[in-house]
Design a protein around this motif. Structure first.
Motif, PDB file in Angstrom:
ATOM      1  N   ILE A 176       0.839  -1.201   0.000  1.00 26.39           N
ATOM      2  CA  ILE A 176       0.000   0.000   0.000  1.00 26.39           C
ATOM      3  C   ILE A 176       0.873   1.251   0.000  1.00 26.39           C
ATOM      4  N   ALA A 177       1.901   1.250   0.848  1.00 30.43           N
ATOM      5  CA  ALA A 177       2.781   2.420   0.942  1.00 30.43           C
ATOM      6  C   ALA A 177       3.493   2.683  -0.374  1.00 30.43           C
ATOM      7  N   ARG A 178       3.879   1.628  -1.066  1.00 29.25           N
ATOM      8  CA  ARG A 178       4.542   1.803  -2.362  1.00 29.25           C
ATOM      9  C   ARG A 178       3.629   2.460  -3.393  1.00 29.25           C
ATOM     10  N   GLY A 179       2.334   2.289  -3.242  1.00 31.13           N
ATOM     11  CA  GLY A 179       1.398   2.859  -4.202  1.00 31.13           C
ATOM     12  C   GLY A 179       0.926   4.258  -3.877  1.00 31.13           C
ATOM     13  N   LEU A 180       1.281   4.781  -2.703  1.00 26.78           N
ATOM     14  CA  LEU A 180       0.795   6.095  -2.291  1.00 26.78           C
ATOM     15  C   LEU A 180       1.347   7.212  -3.164  1.00 26.78           C
ATOM     16  N   PRO A 181       0.553   8.258  -3.390  1.00 29.47           N
ATOM     17  CA  PRO A 181       1.058   9.433  -4.101  1.00 29.47           C
ATOM     18  C   PRO A 181       1.943  10.258  -3.179  1.00 29.47           C
ATOM     19  N   PRO A 182       2.676  11.219  -3.709  1.00 27.52           N
ATOM     20  CA  PRO A 182       3.472  12.099  -2.846  1.00 27.52           C
ATOM     21  C   PRO A 182       2.592  12.749  -1.783  1.00 27.52           C
ATOM     22  N   GLY A 183       3.023  12.696  -0.545  1.00 22.26           N
ATOM     23  CA  GLY A 183       2.259  13.262   0.558  1.00 22.26           C
ATOM     24  C   GLY A 183       1.225  12.327   1.134  1.00 22.26           C
ATOM     25  N   GLY A 184       1.027  11.158   0.521  1.00 23.46           N
ATOM     26  CA  GLY A 184       0.058  10.207   1.034  1.00 23.46           C
ATOM     27  C   GLY A 184       0.556   9.512   2.284  1.00 23.46           C
ATOM     28  N   LYS A 185      -0.391   9.027   3.093  1.00 25.73           N
ATOM     29  CA  LYS A 185      -0.044   8.423   4.380  1.00 25.73           C
ATOM     30  C   LYS A 185      -0.883   7.180   4.621  1.00 25.73           C
ATOM     31  N   LEU A 186      -0.268   6.179   5.238  1.00 25.55           N
ATOM     32  CA  LEU A 186      -0.964   4.981   5.679  1.00 25.55           C
ATOM     33  C   LEU A 186      -0.898   4.886   7.191  1.00 25.55           C
ATOM     34  N   ILE A 187      -2.032   4.653   7.819  1.00 23.06           N
ATOM     35  CA  ILE A 187      -2.087   4.310   9.241  1.00 23.06           C
ATOM     36  C   ILE A 187      -2.463   2.840   9.328  1.00 23.06           C
ATOM     37  N   THR A 188      -1.592   2.021   9.903  1.00 22.07           N
ATOM     38  CA  THR A 188      -1.875   0.602  10.038  1.00 22.07           C
ATOM     39  C   THR A 188      -1.983   0.255  11.519  1.00 22.07           C
ATOM     40  N   ILE A 189      -3.016  -0.508  11.868  1.00 21.70           N
ATOM     41  CA  ILE A 189      -3.381  -0.726  13.268  1.00 21.70           C
ATOM     42  C   ILE A 189      -3.376  -2.209  13.593  1.00 21.70           C
ATOM     43  N   ASP A 190      -2.740  -2.553  14.708  1.00 20.86           N
ATOM     44  CA  ASP A 190      -2.770  -3.931  15.192  1.00 20.86           C
ATOM     45  C   ASP A 190      -2.649  -3.912  16.714  1.00 20.86           C
ATOM     46  N   ALA A 220      -2.862  -0.754  18.970  1.00 17.44           N
ATOM     47  CA  ALA A 220      -4.094  -0.423  19.685  1.00 17.44           C
ATOM     48  C   ALA A 220      -5.218  -1.353  19.241  1.00 17.44           C
ATOM     49  N   ASP A 221      -6.280  -1.374  20.025  1.00 14.41           N
ATOM     50  CA  ASP A 221      -7.502  -2.030  19.570  1.00 14.41           C
ATOM     51  C   ASP A 221      -8.076  -1.213  18.425  1.00 14.41           C
ATOM     52  N   ALA A 222      -8.349  -1.868  17.317  1.00  9.89           N
ATOM     53  CA  ALA A 222      -8.726  -1.135  16.106  1.00  9.89           C
ATOM     54  C   ALA A 222     -10.016  -0.349  16.281  1.00  9.89           C
ATOM     55  N   THR A 223     -11.043  -0.979  16.823  1.00  7.08           N
ATOM     56  CA  THR A 223     -12.327  -0.272  16.931  1.00  7.08           C
ATOM     57  C   THR A 223     -12.217   0.945  17.850  1.00  7.08           C
ATOM     58  N   THR A 224     -11.417   0.821  18.899  1.00  5.06           N
ATOM     59  CA  THR A 224     -11.215   1.962  19.799  1.00  5.06           C
ATOM     60  C   THR A 224     -10.486   3.090  19.084  1.00  5.06           C
ATOM     61  N   TYR A 225      -9.437   2.747  18.351  1.00  7.65           N
ATOM     62  CA  TYR A 225      -8.677   3.765  17.628  1.00  7.65           C
ATOM     63  C   TYR A 225      -9.518   4.413  16.538  1.00  7.65           C
ATOM     64  N   LEU A 226     -10.255   3.611  15.791  1.00  6.86           N
ATOM     65  CA  LEU A 226     -11.066   4.145  14.699  1.00  6.86           C
ATOM     66  C   LEU A 226     -12.111   5.130  15.196  1.00  6.86           C
ATOM     67  N   ALA A 227     -12.605   4.914  16.404  1.00  6.93           N
ATOM     68  CA  ALA A 227     -13.623   5.813  16.961  1.00  6.93           C
ATOM     69  C   ALA A 227     -13.103   7.230  17.153  1.00  6.93           C
TER      70      ALA A 227
END
Length: 220
Positions: free
Chosen positions: A74-88, A115-122
């Motif tokens: 996913i990170a390799r496909g991001l445009p300039p300035g793009g960001k990935l947040i990955t949660i586990d 983190a717990d994903a549902t908690t973080y997503l909230a």
């Protein structure tokens, strides 16, 4: 493709083998660290990178990091300035993912959250995310859908792995969890996505099956 050629072998022979960085990540994670081989399959990872390249998201959220194999794509496909947040929720997994992301040269565009994903997503703003990838605890897929849908902006992509019918989740099941329960939860997710008036969806025939959904398609 001959009857004896596996789909993975055929894809690699035509599109090329994984590069040395990815090969090194898999060898270390699966052979040295002895982690279960439950990461997204190679073709699924390529599809994720392609979707990211085509969609050009500014912010991607991944639910389920494992050791970061899908995150690298996913990170390799991001445009300039793009960001990935990955949660586990697993700190050992996220620490390993951070190392592999550095080795792949994409750590600067990825935030790894333990983190717990549902908690973080909230805590994220509604309509703030351009793309979501779900590949985590199977029995929680319906809860992840409920948490992620409001976060997606109009025109956003929702992608889920392991949706192929008849999938075997025994290698991913938590102790004491019936794999049939996980299969039922994924079916609930797929049915909910299929009924969603604001989603247009299609299956992608990867090794484990991806379901790709576009938000705000109006069927009326």
């Amino acid at each position: 493709m001959s009857p004896t050629t596996s789909p993975d072998s055929y894809i690699r022979s035509r599109l090329g083998s994984r590069d040395a960085v990815l090969d090194g990540v898999l060898r270390d994670a699966l052979l040295e660290q002895r982690l279960p081989a439950i990461q997204v399959d190679d073709n699924g990872a390529r599809v994720l990178q392609l979707l990211t390249m085509l969609h050009r998201p500014r912010l991607v959220v991944e639910v389920g990091t494992l050791f970061g194999y899908s995150a690298i794509h996913i990170a390799r496909g991001l445009p300039p300035g793009g960001k990935l947040i990955t949660i586990d929720v697993d700190a050992e997994s996220t620490a390993l993912a951070e190392r592999y992301l550095r080795e792949a040269g994409v750590a600067d565009r990825v935030e790894v959250v333990t983190a717990d994903a549902t908690t973080y997503l909230a805590g994220l703003e509604p309509d703030s995310v351009d793309m979501v990838f779900i590949d985590a605890d199977k029995k929680s897929y319906p809860q992840y859908l409920k948490a992620c849908f409001p976060l997606l902006r109009p025109g956003g992509l929702l992608v889920a792995d392991d949706v192929a019918p008849g999938g075997d989740f025994s290698g991913e099941s938590q102790p004491g969890v019936d794999p049939d329960r996980e299969a039922a939860a994924i079916d609930t997710y797929v049915r909910a996505v299929g009924r969603g008036a604001r989603l247009f969806s299609a299956f992608v025939g990867t090794g484990h099956g991806l379901l790709v959904s576009y938000k705000d398609w109006d069927r009326a």
